[in-house]
Write a protein that holds these residues in place. Structure first.
Motif, mmCIF file in Angstrom:
data_model
loop_
_atom_site.group_PDB
_atom_site.id
_atom_site.type_symbol
_atom_site.label_atom_id
_atom_site.label_comp_id
_atom_site.label_asym_id
_atom_site.label_seq_id
_atom_site.Cartn_x
_atom_site.Cartn_y
_atom_site.Cartn_z
ATOM 1 N N LEU A 168 19.994 85.555 117.190
ATOM 2 C CA LEU A 168 18.567 85.850 117.038
ATOM 3 C C LEU A 168 17.830 85.246 118.229
ATOM 4 O O LEU A 168 18.091 84.092 118.593
ATOM 5 N N THR A 219 19.113 90.025 118.562
ATOM 6 C CA THR A 219 17.781 90.585 118.311
ATOM 7 C C THR A 219 16.729 89.893 119.164
ATOM 8 O O THR A 219 16.907 88.759 119.618
ATOM 9 N N THR A 267 16.962 92.951 112.385
ATOM 10 C CA THR A 267 17.549 91.701 111.890
ATOM 11 C C THR A 267 18.539 91.949 110.743
ATOM 12 O O THR A 267 19.630 91.361 110.756
ATOM 13 N N PHE A 294 22.581 90.686 110.613
ATOM 14 C CA PHE A 294 23.224 89.881 109.563
ATOM 15 C C PHE A 294 24.406 90.637 108.964
ATOM 16 O O PHE A 294 25.426 90.034 108.624
ATOM 17 N N ASP A 348 20.136 80.963 115.268
ATOM 18 C CA ASP A 348 18.687 81.131 115.444
ATOM 19 C C ASP A 348 18.127 80.081 116.396
ATOM 20 O O ASP A 348 18.069 78.893 116.060
ATOM 21 N N THR A 384 14.773 80.646 117.885
ATOM 22 C CA THR A 384 13.639 81.559 118.070
ATOM 23 C C THR A 384 12.334 80.778 118.075
ATOM 24 O O THR A 384 11.974 80.174 119.087
ATOM 25 N N SER A 390 12.305 83.019 107.623
ATOM 26 C CA SER A 390 12.711 84.327 107.098
ATOM 27 C C SER A 390 14.177 84.601 107.460
ATOM 28 O O SER A 390 14.903 85.251 106.701
ATOM 29 N N HIS A 391 14.628 84.084 108.596
ATOM 30 C CA HIS A 391 16.047 84.225 108.942
ATOM 31 C C HIS A 391 16.916 83.445 107.957
ATOM 32 O O HIS A 391 17.995 83.902 107.551
ATOM 33 N N LEU A 399 24.358 80.267 108.755
ATOM 34 C CA LEU A 399 23.318 80.275 109.787
ATOM 35 C C LEU A 399 23.299 78.930 110.517
ATOM 36 O O LEU A 399 23.429 77.878 109.883
#
Ligand code: NAD
Length: 267
Positions: A7, A32, A61, A65, A73, A75, A82-83, A94
């Protein structure tokens, strides 16, 4: 072979993560970026300064996943919760490197960790995680009556949060060593007529400029002597390599929130 989704893949860390993933022999499942970001549609290998790999930047996204075994992540604080929720729903582990999260944003990550493995660290380098362990030990030995603790950090001019997540983590390690709550003893800002230093407080100072990747010092200062523990990162590849290592480690771990001390087994 672990399949990794990235991400924020066109960011400073994102590009470094693609290279580190390839170097580790992982499959890069996808990457992403924000809708409308200039990098949309670019090959991830090209983004990392490598040969094209036939995988292109999207803003999808859920598809990322679905395609990956584990997702990383780096970001922004507004995006990371939200991820984490999506990780919890899909059962995909994650790794979160994004810093500067509010208490509410952090709570969303803790809630997701009830359903899936999440590795979260303000700093993925081996050196900084050892620095935190050393800081905890030294703070436990050097008492607050004689020894003042200050955490000093410097980062590049683009960094948006201060003090750095790593500086706060080092402050937390010092507070743990002393058996106190960091929030109760931290001096985050000093300006104007501050009065004398409060014994036992842990101070923070922030420098910003140029292209500094990340420098942190924990200073223990007493009358007549000073002990300084310092880490200097000169290449953000160390964070990317650590995050990829954490991703491969996390892929088959049970639900829960883990840090780099768990991954490196230096707790
Ligand atoms: P950056 O701004 O260069 O990259 C962030 C990228 O994320 C950008 O390209 C942005 O467009 C993208 N992004 C934002 N929202 C998104 C979303 N919803 N979906 C997909 N992409 C999105 O920043 P950076 O220097 O790479 O740092 C990113 C974060 O990582 C910061 O919070 C920074 O403090 C942190 N960081 C942590 C470590 C560590 O070891 N934990 C090390 C370096 C940086």
């Amino acid at each position: 072979m672990t399949s990794i989704g990235i991400l924020g893949c066109a960011g400073r860390m994102g590009r470094s993560l693609i290279a580190a993933g390839l170097d580790a022999g992982a499959t890069i499942a996808g990457g992403t970026e924000r809708p409308g970001a200039p990098a949309q549609g670019i090959d991830l290998g090209t983004l990392a300064g490598r040969e094209p790999i036939g995988v292109f930047v999207t803003d999808d996204t859920p598809a990322l996943f679905a395609a990956a075994d584990v997702v990383i992540d780096f970001t922004a604080p507004v995006a990371a919760p939200s991820h984490a929720t999506m990780a919890g729903k899909t059962g995909k582990a994650l790794v979160i490197g994004t810093t500067g999260l509010s208490a509410d944003q952090q709570a969303a990550i803790a809630a997701a960790a009830a359903h899936v493995a999440i590795v979260q660290a303000a700093n993925f380098s081996l050196g900084v995680n050892l620095l935190a362990a050393l800081t905890r030990k030294v703070a436990a030995v050097l008492g607050p009556a004689q020894w003042d603790i200050e955490v000093v950090e410097m980062h590049h001019r683009h960094k948006v949060d201060a003090p750095s997540g790593t500086a706060l983590a080092l402050g937390r390690a010092a507070a743990e060593g002393r058996g106190v709550d960091l929030d109760a003893v931290s001096d985050r800002v000093r300006d104007g007529h501050t009065g004398a230093r409060t014994a036992g407080n842990i101070g923070f100072a922030t420098l910003r400029g140029g292209d500094v990747v990340g420098e942190h010092s924990v200073i223990f200062a007493a009358d007549g002597e000073r002990l300084e523990l310092t880490h200097k990162a000169t290449d953000r590849g160390i964070f990317a390599r650590g995050a990829v290592h954490a991703a491969i480690w996390a892929a088959d771990k049970p639900a829960g929130i883990y840090d780099m001390a768990d991954v490196l087994d230096i707790g």
